[in-house]
Design a protein around this motif. Structure first.
Motif, PDB file in Angstrom:
ATOM      1  N   LEU A 172       0.834  -1.200   0.000  1.00 23.93           N
ATOM      2  CA  LEU A 172       0.000   0.000   0.000  1.00 23.93           C
ATOM      3  C   LEU A 172       0.869   1.249   0.000  1.00 23.93           C
ATOM      4  CD1 LEU A 172      -2.599  -1.111   2.705  1.00 23.93           C
ATOM      5  CD2 LEU A 172      -2.747  -1.392   0.215  1.00 23.93           C
ATOM      6  N   ALA A 173       0.403   2.291  -0.654  1.00 20.12           N
ATOM      7  CA  ALA A 173       1.123   3.571  -0.713  1.00 20.12           C
ATOM      8  C   ALA A 173       0.085   4.689  -0.741  1.00 20.12           C
ATOM      9  CB  ALA A 173       2.029   3.629  -1.928  1.00 20.12           C
ATOM     10  N   GLY A 174      -0.462   4.992   0.426  1.00 19.02           N
ATOM     11  CA  GLY A 174      -1.484   6.033   0.509  1.00 19.02           C
ATOM     12  C   GLY A 174      -0.877   7.431   0.514  1.00 19.02           C
ATOM     13  N   LEU A 175      -1.709   8.393   0.139  1.00 21.20           N
ATOM     14  CA  LEU A 175      -1.295   9.794   0.127  1.00 21.20           C
ATOM     15  C   LEU A 175      -2.354  10.635   0.833  1.00 21.20           C
ATOM     16  CD1 LEU A 175      -0.099  10.178  -3.596  1.00 21.20           C
ATOM     17  CD2 LEU A 175       1.359   9.974  -1.567  1.00 21.20           C
ATOM     18  N   VAL A 176      -1.909  11.599   1.608  1.00 20.56           N
ATOM     19  CA  VAL A 176      -2.821  12.560   2.223  1.00 20.56           C
ATOM     20  C   VAL A 176      -2.250  13.955   2.033  1.00 20.56           C
ATOM     21  CG1 VAL A 176      -3.657  10.924   3.970  1.00 20.56           C
ATOM     22  CG2 VAL A 176      -1.732  12.432   4.502  1.00 20.56           C
ATOM     23  N   THR A 177      -3.134  14.947   1.983  1.00 18.92           N
ATOM     24  CA  THR A 177      -2.706  16.341   1.966  1.00 18.92           C
ATOM     25  C   THR A 177      -3.434  17.084   3.087  1.00 18.92           C
ATOM     26  OG1 THR A 177      -4.439  17.080   0.425  1.00 18.92           O
ATOM     27  CG2 THR A 177      -2.378  16.274  -0.538  1.00 18.92           C
ATOM     28  N   GLY A 234      -1.390  12.951   8.818  1.00 15.75           N
ATOM     29  CA  GLY A 234      -1.207  11.515   8.665  1.00 15.75           C
ATOM     30  C   GLY A 234      -2.499  10.840   8.283  1.00 15.75           C
ATOM     31  N   GLY A 235      -2.480   9.504   8.268  1.00 11.59           N
ATOM     32  CA  GLY A 235      -3.672   8.738   7.925  1.00 11.59           C
ATOM     33  C   GLY A 235      -3.641   7.394   8.609  1.00 11.59           C
ATOM     34  N   VAL A 236      -4.769   6.707   8.620  1.00  9.04           N
ATOM     35  CA  VAL A 236      -4.867   5.387   9.227  1.00  9.04           C
ATOM     36  C   VAL A 236      -5.675   4.484   8.300  1.00  9.04           C
ATOM     37  CG1 VAL A 236      -6.920   6.041  10.566  1.00  9.04           C
ATOM     38  CG2 VAL A 236      -5.506   4.112  11.302  1.00  9.04           C
ATOM     39  N   TRP A 237      -5.168   3.264   8.078  1.00  5.74           N
ATOM     40  CA  TRP A 237      -5.831   2.291   7.219  1.00  5.74           C
ATOM     41  C   TRP A 237      -6.871   1.504   8.010  1.00  5.74           C
ATOM     42  CZ3 TRP A 237      -5.035   2.125   2.047  1.00  5.74           C
ATOM     43  CH2 TRP A 237      -3.880   2.715   1.534  1.00  5.74           C
ATOM     44  N   SER A 238      -7.958   1.111   7.362  1.00  3.86           N
ATOM     45  CA  SER A 238      -8.984   0.274   7.986  1.00  3.86           C
ATOM     46  C   SER A 238      -9.632  -0.575   6.911  1.00  3.86           C
ATOM     47  CB  SER A 238     -10.037   1.136   8.703  1.00  3.86           C
ATOM     48  OG  SER A 238     -10.746   1.934   7.766  1.00  3.86           O
ATOM     49  N   GLY A 239     -10.401  -1.578   7.326  1.00  7.34           N
ATOM     50  CA  GLY A 239     -11.073  -2.474   6.406  1.00  7.34           C
ATOM     51  C   GLY A 239     -10.318  -3.786   6.295  1.00  7.34           C
ATOM     52  N   GLY A 240     -11.025  -4.845   5.964  1.00 10.96           N
ATOM     53  CA  GLY A 240     -10.395  -6.155   5.840  1.00 10.96           C
ATOM     54  C   GLY A 240     -10.189  -6.813   7.182  1.00 10.96           C
ATOM     55  N   ALA A 241      -9.957  -8.120   7.138  1.00 12.78           N
ATOM     56  CA  ALA A 241      -9.763  -8.883   8.375  1.00 12.78           C
ATOM     57  C   ALA A 241      -8.316  -9.297   8.554  1.00 12.78           C
ATOM     58  CB  ALA A 241     -10.664 -10.126   8.377  1.00 12.78           C
ATOM     59  N   GLY A 242      -7.432  -8.812   7.677  1.00 15.52           N
ATOM     60  CA  GLY A 242      -6.029  -9.181   7.764  1.00 15.52           C
ATOM     61  C   GLY A 242      -5.253  -8.242   8.667  1.00 15.52           C
ATOM     62  N   THR A 243      -3.938  -8.187   8.398  1.00 15.08           N
ATOM     63  CA  THR A 243      -3.055  -7.387   9.249  1.00 15.08           C
ATOM     64  C   THR A 243      -2.272  -6.392   8.406  1.00 15.08           C
ATOM     65  OG1 THR A 243      -1.312  -9.069   9.083  1.00 15.08           O
ATOM     66  CG2 THR A 243      -2.822  -9.208  10.979  1.00 15.08           C
ATOM     67  N   PHE A 244      -1.940  -5.267   9.031  1.00 11.81           N
ATOM     68  CA  PHE A 244      -1.119  -4.238   8.404  1.00 11.81           C
ATOM     69  C   PHE A 244       0.283  -4.307   9.009  1.00 11.81           C
ATOM     70  CE2 PHE A 244      -5.462  -2.662   8.071  1.00 11.81           C
ATOM     71  CZ  PHE A 244      -5.532  -2.232   6.754  1.00 11.81           C
ATOM     72  N   SER A 245       1.278  -4.187   8.159  1.00 13.70           N
ATOM     73  CA  SER A 245       2.661  -4.238   8.629  1.00 13.70           C
ATOM     74  C   SER A 245       3.441  -3.072   8.022  1.00 13.70           C
ATOM     75  CB  SER A 245       3.306  -5.577   8.231  1.00 13.70           C
ATOM     76  OG  SER A 245       4.660  -5.618   8.616  1.00 13.70           O
ATOM     77  N   PRO A 246       4.101  -2.218   8.833  1.00 14.16           N
ATOM     78  CA  PRO A 246       4.305  -2.379  10.286  1.00 14.16           C
ATOM     79  C   PRO A 246       3.064  -2.061  11.119  1.00 14.16           C
ATOM     80  CG  PRO A 246       5.262  -0.317   9.540  1.00 14.16           C
ATOM     81  CD  PRO A 246       4.823  -1.041   8.295  1.00 14.16           C
ATOM     82  N   ASN A 247       2.179  -1.170  10.646  1.00 17.35           N
ATOM     83  CA  ASN A 247       0.947  -0.866  11.365  1.00 17.35           C
ATOM     84  C   ASN A 247       0.019  -0.109  10.425  1.00 17.35           C
ATOM     85  OD1 ASN A 247       1.562   2.103  11.637  1.00 17.35           O
ATOM     86  ND2 ASN A 247       3.260   1.265  12.847  1.00 17.35           N
ATOM     87  N   LEU A 298     -13.674 -12.873  -1.814  1.00 12.76           N
ATOM     88  CA  LEU A 298     -14.360 -11.610  -1.988  1.00 12.76           C
ATOM     89  C   LEU A 298     -13.354 -10.467  -2.002  1.00 12.76           C
ATOM     90  CD1 LEU A 298     -17.325 -12.157   0.496  1.00 12.76           C
ATOM     91  CD2 LEU A 298     -17.342 -12.444  -1.999  1.00 12.76           C
ATOM     92  N   PRO A 299     -13.643  -9.398  -2.748  1.00 14.95           N
ATOM     93  CA  PRO A 299     -12.737  -8.240  -2.732  1.00 14.95           C
ATOM     94  C   PRO A 299     -12.667  -7.633  -1.333  1.00 14.95           C
ATOM     95  CG  PRO A 299     -14.318  -8.112  -4.522  1.00 14.95           C
ATOM     96  CD  PRO A 299     -14.773  -9.214  -3.634  1.00 14.95           C
ATOM     97  N   GLN A 300     -11.494  -7.110  -0.990  1.00 15.78           N
ATOM     98  CA  GLN A 300     -11.305  -6.433   0.277  1.00 15.78           C
ATOM     99  C   GLN A 300     -11.212  -4.924   0.014  1.00 15.78           C
ATOM    100  OE1 GLN A 300     -11.104  -8.229   3.539  1.00 15.78           O
ATOM    101  NE2 GLN A 300     -12.254  -9.312   1.954  1.00 15.78           N
ATOM    102  N   GLU A 301     -12.027  -4.142   0.709  1.00 18.44           N
ATOM    103  CA  GLU A 301     -12.010  -2.691   0.539  1.00 18.44           C
ATOM    104  C   GLU A 301     -11.260  -2.095   1.704  1.00 18.44           C
ATOM    105  OE1 GLU A 301     -14.980   1.143   0.045  1.00 18.44           O
ATOM    106  OE2 GLU A 301     -15.797  -0.841   0.492  1.00 18.44           O
ATOM    107  N   LEU A 302     -10.130  -1.462   1.382  1.00 14.70           N
ATOM    108  CA  LEU A 302      -9.325  -0.810   2.406  1.00 14.70           C
ATOM    109  C   LEU A 302      -9.532   0.688   2.298  1.00 14.70           C
ATOM    110  CD1 LEU A 302      -6.004  -2.846   2.111  1.00 14.70           C
ATOM    111  CD2 LEU A 302      -7.990  -3.293   3.544  1.00 14.70           C
ATOM    112  N   LYS A 303      -9.625   1.347   3.423  1.00 10.12           N
ATOM    113  CA  LYS A 303      -9.867   2.788   3.447  1.00 10.12           C
ATOM    114  C   LYS A 303      -8.733   3.483   4.199  1.00 10.12           C
ATOM    115  CE  LYS A 303     -14.896   2.212   3.559  1.00 10.12           C
ATOM    116  NZ  LYS A 303     -16.123   2.511   4.330  1.00 10.12           N
ATOM    117  N   ILE A 304      -8.416   4.675   3.743  1.00 16.06           N
ATOM    118  CA  ILE A 304      -7.494   5.512   4.499  1.00 16.06           C
ATOM    119  C   ILE A 304      -8.250   6.730   4.969  1.00 16.06           C
ATOM    120  CG2 ILE A 304      -6.640   6.680   2.414  1.00 16.06           C
ATOM    121  CD1 ILE A 304      -3.933   6.892   3.847  1.00 16.06           C
ATOM    122  N   LEU A 305      -8.184   6.990   6.284  1.00 17.32           N
ATOM    123  CA  LEU A 305      -8.953   8.069   6.900  1.00 17.32           C
ATOM    124  C   LEU A 305      -8.010   9.134   7.433  1.00 17.32           C
ATOM    125  CD1 LEU A 305     -11.499   5.909   8.900  1.00 17.32           C
ATOM    126  CD2 LEU A 305     -11.811   6.891   6.630  1.00 17.32           C
TER     127      LEU A 305
END
Length: 218
Positions: free
Chosen positions: A170-175, A179-192, A211-218
């Protein structure tokens, strides 16, 4: 028995147009107002001895108004919390802008909701005017509301990963935001999930692999 007279004051104000006009206006000086009162005397002028009469003018305090400090609000959370104050007067009313005041414009602590056009323009000016002023003129104060840009978030393009290689980079961008935080899915984020550049590994289950997994950055 006289047709003319002359005004005198124990203060330092002036008579308009002059002190020999019976229906003149008295314009008090700042010193008269600070003293709190002034005594005006009207004396007749004729061949007879003058007769006099007096009137006392008392100056009551003027209303004051404070609309509050200027505010900066975010474009995606543009509601403005107001906190005006008045003294001497019995109330105040807000004006300015094309938006709405809740519960109403007569509430000193109203919330103002701007229009989309006002947000796009970048700023607006609101005014608070005293009401219930007695014999005094109303007083007005203003405050400026500035609308800052709203944060943006971009989670990146959609991805497809293999069931036996379930790691998505993943390579999210915010302006604007810090910062931002990822959510969605039942897996794990690494490092966080608070790292914009992170990895997401889905668990091997029907829900995550079929099924497709929808990940969100907030």
């Amino acid at each position: 028995g006289a047709t003319t007279g002359i005004w005198k004051s124990n203060g330092s104000g002036t008579f308009v147009p002059n002190n020999t006009t019976l229906n003149a206006k008295d314009v008090p000086s700042n010193g008269d107002i600070l003293a709190g009162n002034v005594r005006l005397t009207l004396a007749s002028t004729s061949i007879c001895f003058p007769e006099t009469d007096q009137v006392n003018i008392t100056f009551t305090p003027a209303p004051t108004v404070n609309a509050g400090v200027d505010q900066t609000v975010c474009g995606n959370n543009p509601a403005v919390s107001l906190g005006g104050t008045v003294t001497i007067a019995t109330g105040g009313v807000w004006s300015g802008g094309a938006g709405s005041f809740a519960p109403n414009a007569a509430a000193l602590n109203a919330t103002y909701t701007p229009t989309a056009g006002e947000i796009s323009s970048g700023s607006l000016t609101l005014y608070l005017t005293t009401t219930g002023n007695g014999t005094c003129y109303p007083e007005v104060d203003s405050m400026v509301v500035t609308f800052g840009p709203a944060p943006t978030a971009n989670a990146g393009v959609n991805q497809s990963v293999c069931e036996n290689n379930r790691n998505a980079t993943l390579a999210g961008l915010v302006t604007i935001a810090t910062g931002g935080v990822w959510s969605g899915g039942a897996g794990t984020f690494s490092p966080n999930n608070a790292s914009l550049d992170t990895h997401f590994e889905s668990i091997k289950s029907l829900s995550d692999t079929a099924l497709p997994q929808e990940l969100k950055i907030l």
